[in-house]
Design an enzyme around this catalytic site. Structure first.
Site, short mmCIF file in Angstrom:
data_model
loop_
_atom_site.label_atom_id
_atom_site.label_comp_id
_atom_site.label_asym_id
_atom_site.label_seq_id
_atom_site.Cartn_x
_atom_site.Cartn_y
_atom_site.Cartn_z
N ASN A 184 0.82 -1.22 0.00
CA ASN A 184 0.00 0.00 0.00
C ASN A 184 0.85 1.26 0.00
OD1 ASN A 184 0.45 -1.27 2.62
ND2 ASN A 184 -0.42 0.58 3.47
N SER A 200 -10.97 -5.65 0.21
CA SER A 200 -11.69 -4.50 0.76
C SER A 200 -12.42 -3.79 -0.37
CB SER A 200 -10.68 -3.55 1.42
OG SER A 200 -11.37 -2.49 2.05
N HIS A 212 -13.57 -0.52 -0.42
CA HIS A 212 -13.38 0.91 -0.64
C HIS A 212 -12.12 1.26 -1.43
CE1 HIS A 212 -10.47 2.15 2.64
NE2 HIS A 212 -10.84 0.99 3.14
N THR A 222 -25.54 -9.49 11.27
CA THR A 222 -26.45 -9.20 10.15
C THR A 222 -25.69 -8.49 9.04
OG1 THR A 222 -28.25 -8.94 11.73
CG2 THR A 222 -28.60 -8.01 9.52
N CYS A 244 2.96 7.87 9.77
CA CYS A 244 1.96 6.81 9.68
C CYS A 244 0.60 7.48 9.57
CB CYS A 244 1.96 5.96 10.93
SG CYS A 244 3.58 5.50 11.44
N1 PLP Z 1 -4.23 -3.97 3.86
C1 PLP Z 1 -3.82 -3.02 3.02
C2 PLP Z 1 -2.66 -3.29 2.12
C3 PLP Z 1 -4.45 -1.78 3.00
O1 PLP Z 1 -4.02 -0.82 2.17
C4 PLP Z 1 -5.55 -1.57 3.86
C5 PLP Z 1 -6.21 -0.25 3.92
O2 PLP Z 1 -5.60 0.76 4.19
C6 PLP Z 1 -5.97 -2.61 4.70
C7 PLP Z 1 -5.28 -3.80 4.67
C8 PLP Z 1 -7.15 -2.46 5.61
O3 PLP Z 1 -8.34 -2.38 4.86
P1 PLP Z 1 -9.70 -1.87 5.54
O4 PLP Z 1 -9.70 -0.39 5.42
O5 PLP Z 1 -10.81 -2.49 4.71
O6 PLP Z 1 -9.71 -2.35 6.93
#
Ligand code: PLP
Length: 376
Positions: free
Chosen positions: A153, A198, A200, A236, A319
């Site tokens: 990320n 995920s 979003h 739910t 961070c």
């Molecule tokens: N893993 C990675 C590589 C991510 O970029 C993120 C989100 O920032 C997550 C896990 C966590 O995802 P979520 O926001 O759905 O908890």
């Protein structure tokens, strides 16, 4: 406002918003109720599930919805340890992961270590990649689980997930993969047993994720209650969120090549507009092109962010909490404090125009140059 933070989250696709609308307004029934309305909501969730499974495109498994990818990763890691304890595989007490993982994996693994798991966090090289020879030396029949992400990320660097999965399976370990930044953007590699997703990050709604589970490798439940999701994850389900996730996954799968070509073009245009003074963090060969993690010697990236208030991008030095500590990922690839402090992350995708991106990069380059004069 130019939005260049596609790794943090992505704008909702109009198609997703449209698909969700009726389930937010009047189609409010509980999908687990036996009424006709409940059945309709359940059917819509099942369509969404199939769409996500089709987009994941892995054989021999299914997904369960979760409240986020963070929950999916907690479930995968803790539930696999729980299964091993319940089946008395006490000899397998080691978990191997990598220094550049997301906090959802690293913090969960640290918690498992406090509970008695023998945790190994492997370093990466300066490119941000895991050395497979190093992994090979660590693998033996005491290893219960290996957790490695597909696309990072922070720096966009990819790992050799299929090869790592084969190596993990070779010693009978379970392979967990955080595919949050990969899903819908690149094809998911064959191999992992548990894959976290995920919504979003792919133009879907927030607060919904999923865990793809290979048949027979389902982790023990983390959340107990009404027995939803085959008794594996109670609670739910939200038809609106599930339908939105399904619509986003379908769209991402249909547009994957088009979106990927776009981010490649955008990346080239951004690099050109920024000029030659910027260095790319991590591998240039093994990376997702929609993530441009870059640094420029001597600049204060936090100051850039403060100067350019009409632009959304991320810092490499702090961070998410804004703690100001250098990112663990940039440290792991060998950057010192100054280099990390001079790093930014530009993230772009489906709805970024080349014109906006180039204008933003030129503004960034000018603001960075202005800092040189301040120092001089
Ligand atoms: N893993 C990675 C590589 C991510 O970029 C993120 C989100 O920032 C997550 C896990 C966590 O995802 P979520 O926001 O759905 O908890």
């Amino acid at each position: 406002m130019t939005y260049l933070d596609y790794q943090a989250t992505t704008p909702i696709a109009p198609e997703v918003e449209q698909a969700m609308a009726p389930w937010i307004a009047d189609r409010f029934a509980n999908p687990h109720s036996p009424s006709r309305w409940g059945n309709e909501a359940e059917a819509a969730i099942e369509v969404a599930r199939k769409r996500i499974e089709k987009a994941v495109d892995l054989r021999g498994g299914r997904i369960a919805f979760t409240g986020s990818a963070t929950e999916a990763l907690n479930w995968a890691l803790k539930g696999t340890v729980e299964n091993a304890r319940a089946t008395r595989q006490d000899g397998r007490n080691r978990v191997i992961t990598v220094a550049t993982e997301h906090a959802a994996v690293l913090d969960t693994c640290e918690w498992l270590a406090e509970q008695g798991i023998d945790l190994t966090i492997l370093p990466v090289d300066r490119e941000g990649r895991l050395d497979l020879d190093l992994l090979a030396r660590e693998l033996d029949d005491r290893v219960l689980m290996v957790a490695v992400m597909m696309v990072n990320n922070e720096i966009g660097v990819t790992q050799a997930i299929s090869a790592i999965s084969r190596m993990a399976h070779g010693v009978g370990a379970i392979m967990v993969c955080d595919a949050v930044q990969a899903f819908g953007r690149v094809e998911i590699c064959e191999g992992p047993d548990l894959v976290a997703l995920s919504a979003h990050k792919i133009h879907g709604p927030k607060a919904i994720g999923a865990l793809w589970m290979r048949k027979g490798k389902e982790p023990a439940p983390l959340i107990h209650g009404g027995g939803q999701e085959l008794g594996l994850r109670s609670g739910t389900l939200s038809p609106a969120l599930c339908v939105g996730f399904g619509a986003a996954a379908k769209l991402a799968a249909e547009r994957m090549t088009k979106d990927y070509d776009l981010v490649q073009r955008l990346s080239a245009a951004a690099k050109h507009a920024l000029g030659p003074d910027w260095i790319i963090n991590g591998s240039t060969a093994h990376r997702y092109p929609g993530n441009l993690s870059i640094r420029r010697d001597g600049i204060d990236a936090a100051r850039l962010l403060a100067d350019l208030r009409d632009m959304a991008f991320s810092l490499g030095s702090a961070c998410a909490s804004g703690s100001g500590r250098p990112s663990h990922v940039l440290r792991a690839i060998g950057l010192d404090y100054r280099e990390a402090r001079s790093s930014i992350r530009l993230g772009f995708g489906r709805y970024t125009t080349q014109q906006d991106l180039v204008a933003a990069c030129k503004q960034l380059a000018t603001a960075a140059k202005a800092q040189e004069h301040l120092v001089a």
